[in-house]
Write an enzyme that holds these catalytic residues in place. Structure first.
Site, PDB file in Angstrom:
ATOM      1  N   ASP A 233       0.841  -1.194   0.000  1.00 41.21           N
ATOM      2  CA  ASP A 233       0.000   0.000   0.000  1.00 41.21           C
ATOM      3  C   ASP A 233       0.880   1.250   0.000  1.00 41.21           C
ATOM      4  O   ASP A 233       2.103   1.154   0.026  1.00 41.21           O
ATOM      5  CB  ASP A 233      -0.947   0.003   1.223  1.00 41.21           C
ATOM      6  CG  ASP A 233      -0.187   0.158   2.540  1.00 41.21           C
ATOM      7  OD1 ASP A 233       1.061   0.214   2.525  1.00 41.21           O
ATOM      8  OD2 ASP A 233      -0.850   0.231   3.582  1.00 41.21           O
ATOM      9  N   ASP A 235       1.407   4.705   2.243  1.00 49.46           N
ATOM     10  CA  ASP A 235       1.054   5.317   3.530  1.00 49.46           C
ATOM     11  C   ASP A 235       1.450   6.784   3.505  1.00 49.46           C
ATOM     12  O   ASP A 235       2.615   7.110   3.253  1.00 49.46           O
ATOM     13  CB  ASP A 235       1.799   4.604   4.673  1.00 49.46           C
ATOM     14  CG  ASP A 235       1.548   3.098   4.673  1.00 49.46           C
ATOM     15  OD1 ASP A 235       0.414   2.694   4.985  1.00 49.46           O
ATOM     16  OD2 ASP A 235       2.471   2.323   4.341  1.00 49.46           O
ATOM     17  N   ASP A 324      -3.379   4.662   2.434  1.00 47.39           N
ATOM     18  CA  ASP A 324      -3.819   5.045   3.782  1.00 47.39           C
ATOM     19  C   ASP A 324      -3.371   6.468   4.089  1.00 47.39           C
ATOM     20  O   ASP A 324      -2.231   6.835   3.806  1.00 47.39           O
ATOM     21  CB  ASP A 324      -3.194   4.116   4.846  1.00 47.39           C
ATOM     22  CG  ASP A 324      -3.789   2.715   4.816  1.00 47.39           C
ATOM     23  OD1 ASP A 324      -4.867   2.541   4.216  1.00 47.39           O
ATOM     24  OD2 ASP A 324      -3.171   1.806   5.394  1.00 47.39           O
TER      25      ASP A 324
HETATM   26  N1  DCT Z   1       1.139   1.053  11.445  1.00 46.75           N
HETATM   27  C1  DCT Z   1       0.605   1.537  12.613  1.00 46.75           C
HETATM   28  N2  DCT Z   1      -0.729   1.423  12.845  1.00 46.75           N
HETATM   29  C2  DCT Z   1      -1.542   0.845  11.928  1.00 46.75           C
HETATM   30  C3  DCT Z   1      -1.008   0.369  10.715  1.00 46.75           C
HETATM   31  C4  DCT Z   1       0.352   0.490  10.503  1.00 46.75           C
HETATM   32  O1  DCT Z   1       1.327   2.069  13.453  1.00 46.75           O
HETATM   33  N3  DCT Z   1      -2.842   0.761  12.176  1.00 46.75           N
HETATM   34  C5  DCT Z   1       2.564   1.189  11.220  1.00 46.75           C
HETATM   35  C6  DCT Z   1       3.348  -0.068  11.213  1.00 46.75           C
HETATM   36  C7  DCT Z   1       4.198  -0.025   9.984  1.00 46.75           C
HETATM   37  C8  DCT Z   1       3.716   1.193   9.202  1.00 46.75           C
HETATM   38  O2  DCT Z   1       2.690   1.778   9.967  1.00 46.75           O
HETATM   39  C9  DCT Z   1       3.238   0.894   7.833  1.00 46.75           C
HETATM   40  O3  DCT Z   1       2.339  -0.195   7.818  1.00 46.75           O
HETATM   41  P1  DCT Z   1       2.217  -1.150   6.567  1.00 46.75           P
HETATM   42  O4  DCT Z   1       1.795  -0.381   5.375  1.00 46.75           O
HETATM   43  O5  DCT Z   1       1.362  -2.294   6.954  1.00 46.75           O
HETATM   44  O6  DCT Z   1       3.691  -1.707   6.447  1.00 46.75           O
HETATM   45  P2  DCT Z   1       4.841  -1.364   5.441  1.00 46.75           P
HETATM   46  O7  DCT Z   1       6.086  -1.477   6.219  1.00 46.75           O
HETATM   47  O8  DCT Z   1       4.568  -0.076   4.747  1.00 46.75           O
HETATM   48  O9  DCT Z   1       4.790  -2.569   4.446  1.00 46.75           O
HETATM   49  P3  DCT Z   1       4.167  -2.633   2.968  1.00 46.75           P
HETATM   50  O10 DCT Z   1       5.301  -2.273   2.084  1.00 46.75           O
HETATM   51  O11 DCT Z   1       3.756  -4.041   2.788  1.00 46.75           O
HETATM   52  O12 DCT Z   1       3.039  -1.669   2.885  1.00 46.75           O
HETATM   53 MG    MG Z   2       2.769   0.331   3.664  1.00 49.62          MG
END
Ligand code: DCT
Ligand code: MG
Length: 400
Positions: A233, A235, A324
């Site tokens: 995703d 972020d 997100d």
């Molecule tokens: N996080 C958080 N609270 C949430 C969701 C996520 O604090 N409700 C944090 C944990 C890691 C970061 O945010 C990003 O989450 P992800 O998108 O799930 O992980 P990523 O490391 O970006 O992995 P990906 O590349 O798979 O998106």
């Molecule tokens: Mg992510």
């Protein structure tokens, strides 16, 4: 290694292990050679973990076992394998013999047996058995759908479903709106988001936001901030130095994206932050920021350039991407940024370290010093590492 420690020859150890630190992070932390009692820390926040994982053959195995325990809701061994994997990820050398494990923390007999088998055979029968297990296969498949967590996966597994198609075509199943979109765009969402796709979305959103609030701070975070080339995703954290100005940004941004016909799905979660509450004790606690889970349309530059196209995406010139948004107030921005940059293992270990080594409580909103009964202010991530008495880790060193 034990002999080395006693004899005071830490130099050899340092040349093999990436970051050599003391267990007790005291004055000589910045100079590990000042003490003969050095080792790789049990905390990911005291190790530098670059993206490149030269021990992937072992860490992949541990992560599959950890995931299987997660599916079984067996937290203890799940964490054990996650931590062991994380220790190996921080190493700058490939494990070639069992002696290379000397002095490394969190690698118990169970882990050593697996490493030994992989060193000998190139594979581990226990891991292969897990991967071929019906429960693991089903959970892996079902939780890959946007909006499906362990509870739903368990339910569908018990109902005997095996494939996405079976679930999709069953009219009796009550799906949430999120899950409906998850199934509808399963292939798009399941194919990774590339860094250039993430940047394209980020830059577009940033333009929209800057037209609304020119001094808004908009940051691409998550795995892409840690230097990953692909992710599941995108972020994005949004805030504004002018107090309360951040509050209007999300709703206005969403309506503009809607007008631009770029919004496929969105779910806004309003802030539930209570400033009287102490940070959560649970290292996996979710934060209380206003946030929004979306699926956006990413326009493809040229038709037919996508690598994996299904029959549906052949006729459309866009790809569905999970994005997100998190909107912290400016005073909590550094904590939110640190939390959302991840990795999840680094976050867990930062919180565990704060709690066990510093008598402090850390979450995505702040840091509370239990000895002094005060919240510690931070405007940068460096401030937070300083409060914790830790050497600063750049985002790309946080791939724990
Ligand atoms: N996080 C958080 N609270 C949430 C969701 C996520 O604090 N409700 C944090 C944990 C890691 C970061 O945010 C990003 O989450 P992800 O998108 O799930 O992980 P990523 O490391 O970006 O992995 P990906 O590349 O798979 O998106
Ligand atoms: Mg992510």
């Amino acid at each position: 290694f034990t002999e080395c420690m006693g004899a005071g020859h830490p130099v050899e150890i340092q040349s093999r292990h990436h970051l050599v630190v003391q267990q007790d992070c005291s004055a000589s932390f910045n100079n590990p050679l000042a003490s003969s009692w050095v080792q790789v820390s049990q905390y990911a926040c005291q190790r530098r973990t670059p993206l490149q994982d030269i021990n992937g053959i072992f860490t992949d195995a541990f992560e599959i076992l950890a995931e299987n325990y997660e599916f079984l809701e067996n937290k203890g061994p799940c964490r054990g394998f996650q931590r062991a994997s994380s220790v190996l990820k921080s190493l700058q050398f490939p494990i070639a013999t069992m002696n290379d494990l000397d002095g490394l923390p969190l690698l118990g007999n169970e882990m050593r047996t697996i490493i030994e088998e992989i060193l000998e055979d190139g594979k581990c029968s226990r891991v292969l058995d897990v991967m071929n297990g019906e429960r693991y296969k089903s959970f892996k498949l079902f939780t890959s759908v946007f909006g499906v967590g362990l509870k739903t996966a368990e339910k569908w597994y018990r109902m005997g479903f095996k494939t996405i198609e079976e679930i999709k075509s069953n009219p009796d199943l009550k799906l949430t709106k999120m899950q409906k979109y998850g199934f509808q765009y399963y292939e798009d969402i399941g194919s990774f988001v590339s860094k250039s796709e993430a940047l394209a979305i980020y830059e577009h959103v940033r333009e929209v936001i800057w037209k609304l609030v020119p001094d808004a701070v908009v940051t691409l975070t998550g795995g892409f901030r840690r230097g990953k080339e692909k992710g599941h995703d995108v972020d994005i954290i949004i805030t504004c130095p002018r107090e309360d100005k951040e509050k209007s940004i999300l709703h206005n941004t969403i309506s503009i994206l809607k007008n631009q016909e770029l919004l496929i799905f969105y779910d806004i979660i309003e802030s539930t932050f209570d400033n009287k509450k102490l940070p959560s004790k649970c290292v996996d606690a979710l934060d209380h920021f206003q946030k929004c889970f979306t699926i956006l349309k990413l326009q493809k530059k040229k038709e037919g350039t996508m690598e994996s196209m299904n029959s549906d995406s052949k006729i459309r010139n866009w790809k569905a991407v999970r994005v997100d948004f998190v909107i912290p107030p400016y005073k909590q921005y550094a904590y939110a940024l640190l939390g959302w940059t991840g990795s999840r293992q680094l976050e867990r270990d930062l919180r565990r370290y704060a709690n066990h080594e510093k008598n402090m409580m850390l979450d995505n909103h702040g840091l509370y010093d239990k000895s002094k009964n005060v919240f510690l202010e931070a405007y940068t991530e460096q401030d937070i590492f300083k409060h914790l008495g830790l050497e600063y880790l750049e985002p790309w060193e946080r791939n724990a």
